[in-house]
Design a protein around this motif. Sequence first.
Motif, PDB file in Angstrom:
ATOM      1  N   PRO A  60       0.802  -1.221   0.000  1.00 48.83           N
ATOM      2  CA  PRO A  60       0.000   0.000   0.000  1.00 48.83           C
ATOM      3  C   PRO A  60       0.836   1.273   0.000  1.00 48.83           C
ATOM      4  CG  PRO A  60       0.193  -0.839   2.221  1.00 48.83           C
ATOM      5  CD  PRO A  60       0.920  -1.820   1.338  1.00 48.83           C
ATOM      6  N   GLU A 316      -4.917   1.933  -3.578  1.00 46.78           N
ATOM      7  CA  GLU A 316      -3.567   1.847  -3.004  1.00 46.78           C
ATOM      8  C   GLU A 316      -3.603   1.948  -1.479  1.00 46.78           C
ATOM      9  OE1 GLU A 316      -0.301   3.738  -5.696  1.00 46.78           O
ATOM     10  OE2 GLU A 316      -1.977   5.164  -5.666  1.00 46.78           O
ATOM     11  N   THR A 317      -4.773   1.672  -0.903  1.00 50.11           N
ATOM     12  CA  THR A 317      -4.965   1.891   0.527  1.00 50.11           C
ATOM     13  C   THR A 317      -5.261   0.587   1.249  1.00 50.11           C
ATOM     14  OG1 THR A 317      -5.785   4.134   0.148  1.00 50.11           O
ATOM     15  CG2 THR A 317      -6.348   3.110   2.257  1.00 50.11           C
ATOM     16  N   LEU A 318      -4.505   0.322   2.297  1.00 49.49           N
ATOM     17  CA  LEU A 318      -4.733  -0.817   3.177  1.00 49.49           C
ATOM     18  C   LEU A 318      -5.547  -0.349   4.381  1.00 49.49           C
ATOM     19  CD1 LEU A 318      -4.150  -3.697   4.339  1.00 49.49           C
ATOM     20  CD2 LEU A 318      -2.017  -2.730   5.276  1.00 49.49           C
ATOM     21  N   GLY A 362      -7.318  -4.666   1.294  1.00 49.43           N
ATOM     22  CA  GLY A 362      -6.430  -3.855   0.483  1.00 49.43           C
ATOM     23  C   GLY A 362      -5.099  -4.525   0.241  1.00 49.43           C
TER      24      GLY A 362
END
Length: 389
Positions: A60, A316-318, A362
């Motif tokens: 991420p 692109e986010t966890l 994610g």
Amino acid sequence: MIKQFSIGVISPILIILTLLASCSFKTSQVSAEEESLLLYPGGDFYPVTEFNHNFLNETPKNVVLFIGDGMGLTQIHAAMIANGGSLFLNNFRHIGFTTTHSYSSFVTGSAEAATAIASGVKTYGGAIGVDPDTNAVKTILHKAIEKGLSTGLISTSAITHATPAAFIAHQPDRKMYEEIAGDFLKYEIDLLIGGGLRHFGERSDGQNLLLKLNDKGYQIYHKLYEIAAAKSGKLVGLTADEHNGRVDQRGYVLPVATESALNILSENEKGFFVMIEGSQIDWAGHENNIVYLIEEMLDFDKAIGRALEFAEMNKETLIIVASDHETGGMTIHDGCYKAGMVKANFATPKHTGVLVPIFAYGPGAHLFTGFMDNTDIHNVIEELLFRLD
């Protein structure tokens, strides 16, 4: 493609439950006063959306860490029943369990548990961002600032309270609220939202930290609509003199603050880290109050839903949903998915030492499965966010 969950996609057991014409309600042996605390009669359901699991990379750029203070599996199940069988948490396919013991005790408190999650260091009861010898420890938030990422902290308690404080402050005792507030000015954090106004503006030392924050370029807000309208820049939202009230008093502070924070922090092309705490799940557990607890759990889940909306678009986010410990030794004695009714009981007004769940969605989510220690949360985030070899 986005679609709404139906109970039928969750579990065959729930399909059977929903086919029942009515739910049975067992006779209670408790007093009317106890019944009011232990029975959630049901309420309005909110729709839950199913989100895609398509991400750009294996690691991420951004990390959103939710901490449900005092949240165990039973608290989650109670909220699921109360919303007709589904939560935004149903989107999380990667699930594990964490041990929670501290350096000094098997049953942990929030301060030392948050320090372990934030820094990867076990410490003693009540410690804020320090090791057992009271040496300051570097947290994931400090490391994110050093790497040029944007950072934020959000809480339904005072922002100087144990969990958010442990991510940025260094104090030997969690009750040192004014000293903790002073520590917030030592680091270039981008966003703070929570209660605790008086720890900044009505201090025993006569200092007005609000003026100092203003000099450092922060927008300072006290109303939810102001926070909701903010689009950019450094922000401090102090929404209560001490702690925020319950949901019916504070409104949707947590979901709104979550959405605003993600929009603001994502302006940084290098990425961001934010910790978002549902503080009062714990307080409801201490009170052994199932109505209070479910209100807080559903509010927490709605904030998770706002984060999922962002993460699906961003790719692109966890998102990690963790807990510091379980509170209350809660059990469910009866329930009804159709009505949203939950009947519960509690073993204690204190914390317990049981394993607590962890969920992830994610890029990198697969690393938050199986059995972990709470210190592993820091270690895995650090490895993912900073691409450690």
